[in-house]
Design a protein around this motif. Sequence first.
Motif, PDB file in Angstrom:
ATOM      1  N   LYS A  74      11.064   3.091  -5.854  1.00 52.41           N
ATOM      2  CA  LYS A  74      10.437   4.408  -5.695  1.00 52.41           C
ATOM      3  C   LYS A  74       9.967   4.993  -7.030  1.00 52.41           C
ATOM      4  CE  LYS A  74      13.778   6.308  -3.237  1.00 52.41           C
ATOM      5  NZ  LYS A  74      14.527   7.317  -2.437  1.00 52.41           N
ATOM      6  N   ASP A  75      10.606   4.547  -8.133  1.00 52.94           N
ATOM      7  CA  ASP A  75      10.211   5.063  -9.441  1.00 52.94           C
ATOM      8  C   ASP A  75       9.291   4.100 -10.186  1.00 52.94           C
ATOM      9  OD1 ASP A  75      12.001   3.045 -10.002  1.00 52.94           O
ATOM     10  OD2 ASP A  75      13.292   4.238 -11.334  1.00 52.94           O
ATOM     11  N   ASN A  76       8.680   3.158  -9.474  1.00 53.31           N
ATOM     12  CA  ASN A  76       7.730   2.225 -10.085  1.00 53.31           C
ATOM     13  C   ASN A  76       6.617   3.010 -10.792  1.00 53.31           C
ATOM     14  OD1 ASN A  76       5.038   0.620  -9.858  1.00 53.31           O
ATOM     15  ND2 ASN A  76       6.619  -0.938  -9.614  1.00 53.31           N
ATOM     16  N   ILE A  77       6.313   2.656 -12.035  1.00 52.79           N
ATOM     17  CA  ILE A  77       5.378   3.452 -12.832  1.00 52.79           C
ATOM     18  C   ILE A  77       3.947   3.398 -12.277  1.00 52.79           C
ATOM     19  CG2 ILE A  77       6.731   3.447 -14.953  1.00 52.79           C
ATOM     20  CD1 ILE A  77       5.097   1.094 -15.968  1.00 52.79           C
ATOM     21  N   GLU A  78       3.577   2.308 -11.630  1.00 54.33           N
ATOM     22  CA  GLU A  78       2.256   2.252 -10.990  1.00 54.33           C
ATOM     23  C   GLU A  78       2.225   3.163  -9.761  1.00 54.33           C
ATOM     24  OE1 GLU A  78       0.683  -1.594 -10.203  1.00 54.33           O
ATOM     25  OE2 GLU A  78       0.995  -2.344 -12.237  1.00 54.33           O
ATOM     26  N   LEU A  79       3.294   3.164  -9.002  1.00 58.63           N
ATOM     27  CA  LEU A  79       3.379   4.035  -7.835  1.00 58.63           C
ATOM     28  C   LEU A  79       3.339   5.508  -8.251  1.00 58.63           C
ATOM     29  CD1 LEU A  79       3.892   4.722  -4.857  1.00 58.63           C
ATOM     30  CD2 LEU A  79       6.334   4.295  -5.253  1.00 58.63           C
ATOM     31  N   LEU A  80       4.079   5.862  -9.277  1.00 56.38           N
ATOM     32  CA  LEU A  80       4.089   7.255  -9.744  1.00 56.38           C
ATOM     33  C   LEU A  80       2.705   7.686 -10.193  1.00 56.38           C
ATOM     34  CD1 LEU A  80       7.453   7.298 -11.759  1.00 56.38           C
ATOM     35  CD2 LEU A  80       7.028   8.208  -9.457  1.00 56.38           C
ATOM     36  N   LYS A  81       1.977   6.783 -10.854  1.00 58.40           N
ATOM     37  CA  LYS A  81       0.615   7.092 -11.292  1.00 58.40           C
ATOM     38  C   LYS A  81      -0.302   7.285 -10.074  1.00 58.40           C
ATOM     39  CE  LYS A  81      -2.944   7.055 -14.338  1.00 58.40           C
ATOM     40  NZ  LYS A  81      -3.324   5.788 -15.015  1.00 58.40           N
ATOM     41  N   ALA A  82      -0.165   6.423  -9.090  1.00 57.25           N
ATOM     42  CA  ALA A  82      -0.991   6.537  -7.874  1.00 57.25           C
ATOM     43  C   ALA A  82      -0.723   7.852  -7.152  1.00 57.25           C
ATOM     44  CB  ALA A  82      -0.715   5.353  -6.953  1.00 57.25           C
ATOM     45  N   GLN A  83       0.533   8.243  -7.098  1.00 56.93           N
ATOM     46  CA  GLN A  83       0.893   9.518  -6.462  1.00 56.93           C
ATOM     47  C   GLN A  83       0.318  10.696  -7.240  1.00 56.93           C
ATOM     48  OE1 GLN A  83       5.147   8.721  -6.418  1.00 56.93           O
ATOM     49  NE2 GLN A  83       5.164   8.477  -4.191  1.00 56.93           N
ATOM     50  N   ALA A  84       0.382  10.599  -8.565  1.00 53.53           N
ATOM     51  CA  ALA A  84      -0.146  11.685  -9.398  1.00 53.53           C
ATOM     52  C   ALA A  84      -1.652  11.846  -9.224  1.00 53.53           C
ATOM     53  CB  ALA A  84       0.193  11.417 -10.867  1.00 53.53           C
ATOM     54  N   LEU A  85      -2.358  10.726  -9.004  1.00 46.95           N
ATOM     55  CA  LEU A  85      -3.809  10.774  -8.818  1.00 46.95           C
ATOM     56  C   LEU A  85      -4.194  11.128  -7.384  1.00 46.95           C
ATOM     57  CD1 LEU A  85      -4.972   7.616 -10.851  1.00 46.95           C
ATOM     58  CD2 LEU A  85      -5.311  10.016 -11.464  1.00 46.95           C
ATOM     59  N   GLY A  86      -3.218  11.166  -6.489  1.00 38.96           N
ATOM     60  CA  GLY A  86      -3.498  11.490  -5.091  1.00 38.96           C
ATOM     61  C   GLY A  86      -4.185  10.380  -4.338  1.00 38.96           C
ATOM     62  N   LEU A  87      -3.967   9.134  -4.771  1.00 43.46           N
ATOM     63  CA  LEU A  87      -4.594   7.996  -4.095  1.00 43.46           C
ATOM     64  C   LEU A  87      -3.944   7.754  -2.735  1.00 43.46           C
ATOM     65  CD1 LEU A  87      -4.904   5.481  -7.084  1.00 43.46           C
ATOM     66  CD2 LEU A  87      -6.678   6.982  -6.150  1.00 43.46           C
ATOM     67  N   LYS A  88      -4.692   7.132  -1.830  1.00 42.86           N
ATOM     68  CA  LYS A  88      -4.164   6.789  -0.516  1.00 42.86           C
ATOM     69  C   LYS A  88      -3.242   5.589  -0.667  1.00 42.86           C
ATOM     70  CE  LYS A  88      -3.521   6.883   3.886  1.00 42.86           C
ATOM     71  NZ  LYS A  88      -2.660   7.925   4.450  1.00 42.86           N
ATOM     72  N   ILE A  89      -1.975   5.749  -0.276  1.00 41.54           N
ATOM     73  CA  ILE A  89      -0.969   4.694  -0.419  1.00 41.54           C
ATOM     74  C   ILE A  89      -0.529   4.256   0.971  1.00 41.54           C
ATOM     75  CG2 ILE A  89       1.310   4.090  -1.329  1.00 41.54           C
ATOM     76  CD1 ILE A  89       0.882   6.396  -3.394  1.00 41.54           C
ATOM     77  N   TYR A  90      -0.716   2.968   1.254  1.00 42.33           N
ATOM     78  CA  TYR A  90      -0.304   2.403   2.531  1.00 42.33           C
ATOM     79  C   TYR A  90       0.870   1.451   2.334  1.00 42.33           C
ATOM     80  CZ  TYR A  90      -4.759   3.763   4.753  1.00 42.33           C
ATOM     81  OH  TYR A  90      -5.826   4.453   5.276  1.00 42.33           O
ATOM     82  N   SER A  91       1.749   1.387   3.326  1.00 40.86           N
ATOM     83  CA  SER A  91       2.686   0.269   3.400  1.00 40.86           C
ATOM     84  C   SER A  91       1.945  -0.917   4.007  1.00 40.86           C
ATOM     85  CB  SER A  91       3.895   0.631   4.269  1.00 40.86           C
ATOM     86  OG  SER A  91       3.491   0.816   5.620  1.00 40.86           O
ATOM     87  N   TYR A  92       2.545  -2.074   3.905  1.00 36.45           N
ATOM     88  CA  TYR A  92       1.964  -3.297   4.479  1.00 36.45           C
ATOM     89  C   TYR A  92       1.659  -3.133   5.974  1.00 36.45           C
ATOM     90  CZ  TYR A  92       2.115  -8.284   5.893  1.00 36.45           C
ATOM     91  OH  TYR A  92       1.845  -9.514   6.423  1.00 36.45           O
ATOM     92  N   PRO A  93       2.634  -2.718   6.805  1.00 44.06           N
ATOM     93  CA  PRO A  93       2.325  -2.585   8.241  1.00 44.06           C
ATOM     94  C   PRO A  93       1.345  -1.460   8.546  1.00 44.06           C
ATOM     95  CG  PRO A  93       4.520  -1.767   7.780  1.00 44.06           C
ATOM     96  CD  PRO A  93       4.052  -2.454   6.540  1.00 44.06           C
ATOM     97  N   GLU A  94       1.398  -0.397   7.763  1.00 43.92           N
ATOM     98  CA  GLU A  94       0.482   0.729   7.976  1.00 43.92           C
ATOM     99  C   GLU A  94      -0.963   0.284   7.768  1.00 43.92           C
ATOM    100  OE1 GLU A  94       0.600   5.457   6.729  1.00 43.92           O
ATOM    101  OE2 GLU A  94       1.326   3.950   5.324  1.00 43.92           O
ATOM    102  N   PHE A  95      -1.180  -0.554   6.744  1.00 40.71           N
ATOM    103  CA  PHE A  95      -2.534  -1.020   6.491  1.00 40.71           C
ATOM    104  C   PHE A  95      -2.982  -2.027   7.554  1.00 40.71           C
ATOM    105  CE2 PHE A  95      -6.022  -3.216   4.337  1.00 40.71           C
ATOM    106  CZ  PHE A  95      -6.748  -2.126   3.901  1.00 40.71           C
ATOM    107  N   LEU A  96      -2.041  -2.842   8.036  1.00 40.28           N
ATOM    108  CA  LEU A  96      -2.383  -3.757   9.127  1.00 40.28           C
ATOM    109  C   LEU A  96      -2.836  -2.981  10.365  1.00 40.28           C
ATOM    110  CD1 LEU A  96       0.360  -6.554   8.994  1.00 40.28           C
ATOM    111  CD2 LEU A  96      -2.103  -6.853   8.688  1.00 40.28           C
ATOM    112  N   TYR A  97      -2.180  -1.866  10.636  1.00 37.89           N
ATOM    113  CA  TYR A  97      -2.615  -1.042  11.766  1.00 37.89           C
ATOM    114  C   TYR A  97      -4.025  -0.500  11.527  1.00 37.89           C
ATOM    115  CZ  TYR A  97      -3.223   2.731  15.050  1.00 37.89           C
ATOM    116  OH  TYR A  97      -3.746   3.555  16.022  1.00 37.89           O
TER     117      TYR A  97
END
Length: 450
Positions: A74-97
């Motif tokens: 949850k504290d992955n530095i790439e993930l934190l950056k993506a959250q800060a930029l407001g990018l759309k973040i999908y999980s694997y199954p969410e994107f498959l849907y």
Amino acid sequence: MNIHFIAIGGSAMHNLAIALHQKGYQIAGSDDAIHNPSKARLEKYGLLPAEFGWFPEKITSNLDVIILGMHAKKDNIELLKAQALGLKIYSYPEFLYEQSKDKTRVVIGGSHGKTTITSMILHVLSYHDKEVDYMVGAQLEGFETMVHLTKENDFIVLEGDEYLSSPIDRRPKFHLYKPNIALLSGIAWDHINVFPTFENYIDQFRIFTDSMIPGGSMVYNEGDAIVKEVVESSANQIKKYPYQIPSHFIENGITYLETKEGDLPLEIFGNHNLENLAGAKWICQHMGVDEDDFYEAIANFKGASKRMEKITENNTTVIFKDFAHSPSKVLATTDAVKKQYTGRTVMACLELHTYSSLNAAFLAEYKGALNAADIAVVFYAPEAVKLKQLEAVTAVQIAAAFEREDLIIYTNPQEFQDFLFRQNLENTALVLMSSGDYGGLDFEALKTML
């Protein structure tokens, strides 16, 4: 579409990355470690990161989508950056849907058998040249990737895993697919680190059943009392199609299916696989394959990778490798081998490798799981217990849990391997069950024992 994978090296993640690359999307990714076969396959498609590690500078506003794997924290530095930029973040199954929301979604769920059933369905469809999208949890013979996505195919067949979707999405994967057609093969407590009680675990399958599109079709194993109760008590407006073990017999080490057209010899065996076959037949019929065509195709189905995979065989000996690790799977596999090879000594080896199987509170679930074996062996590595930050389990606890006084227990990989290679395997069926590798066992070298 410009997509970045955080933790691209996972078995599921790298296959999705390749599938989306083949679909024409721009794909990049990161991971702190990538091993083969993921590494070689990503390299083949030009998707292997130039260096391993996490690089927040890769995360920019130019990205359309982030796909987040379970390996990331949850504290992955790439993930934190993506959250800060407001990018759309999908999980694997969410994107498959997202990729399949305009298709007919066929989802295969259950604590056990789902990979094999999905594999059977894809084998039959491929045999009859019926093109579908898919996601399956094992590499299949004749299929280049474990994920295939197109714009034009009407159906997508998805293996429905009940484990969590991502570090920031704690929903089970199969809750996200909203199937039009679904199957439940069996329910036996697993993933106790996430589902601390059996009732809590069962609830996930209730939610899955209720998540189906109203008017959809649920195929279910009525031989499993819990599955039967979950499906038949659901108030969701769905059609319900039960299945059970089909009529069959075993002769000279071959299992024959009794059909209207005659007795059909199979490559697979065991009650659990026959149940899987019955479920797969229902699903294929819902997808437009008639019964005769199903039987024609399934006759030469050899199984999914690591699922009762035959390593080697001669006139008196056979050696199998199987992914079985949960109590219900171990029981089913051991029982199947004993019934198939009635005149032989059955040696069943089990590695306790998962979080659940190494948990002292869960061990009692293995009671009787190896009873069908003439010789029963359990291997576990104390180091694996430490890595999972669990309390140490002892050989005494393990022997008591399995309730076999003659249980052979090893904790040292080399000692286990030395034991194995000392065995005279004449007139023996040996099955090695694990989701791991017994501390580095050379499965190829086992062929030299015959």
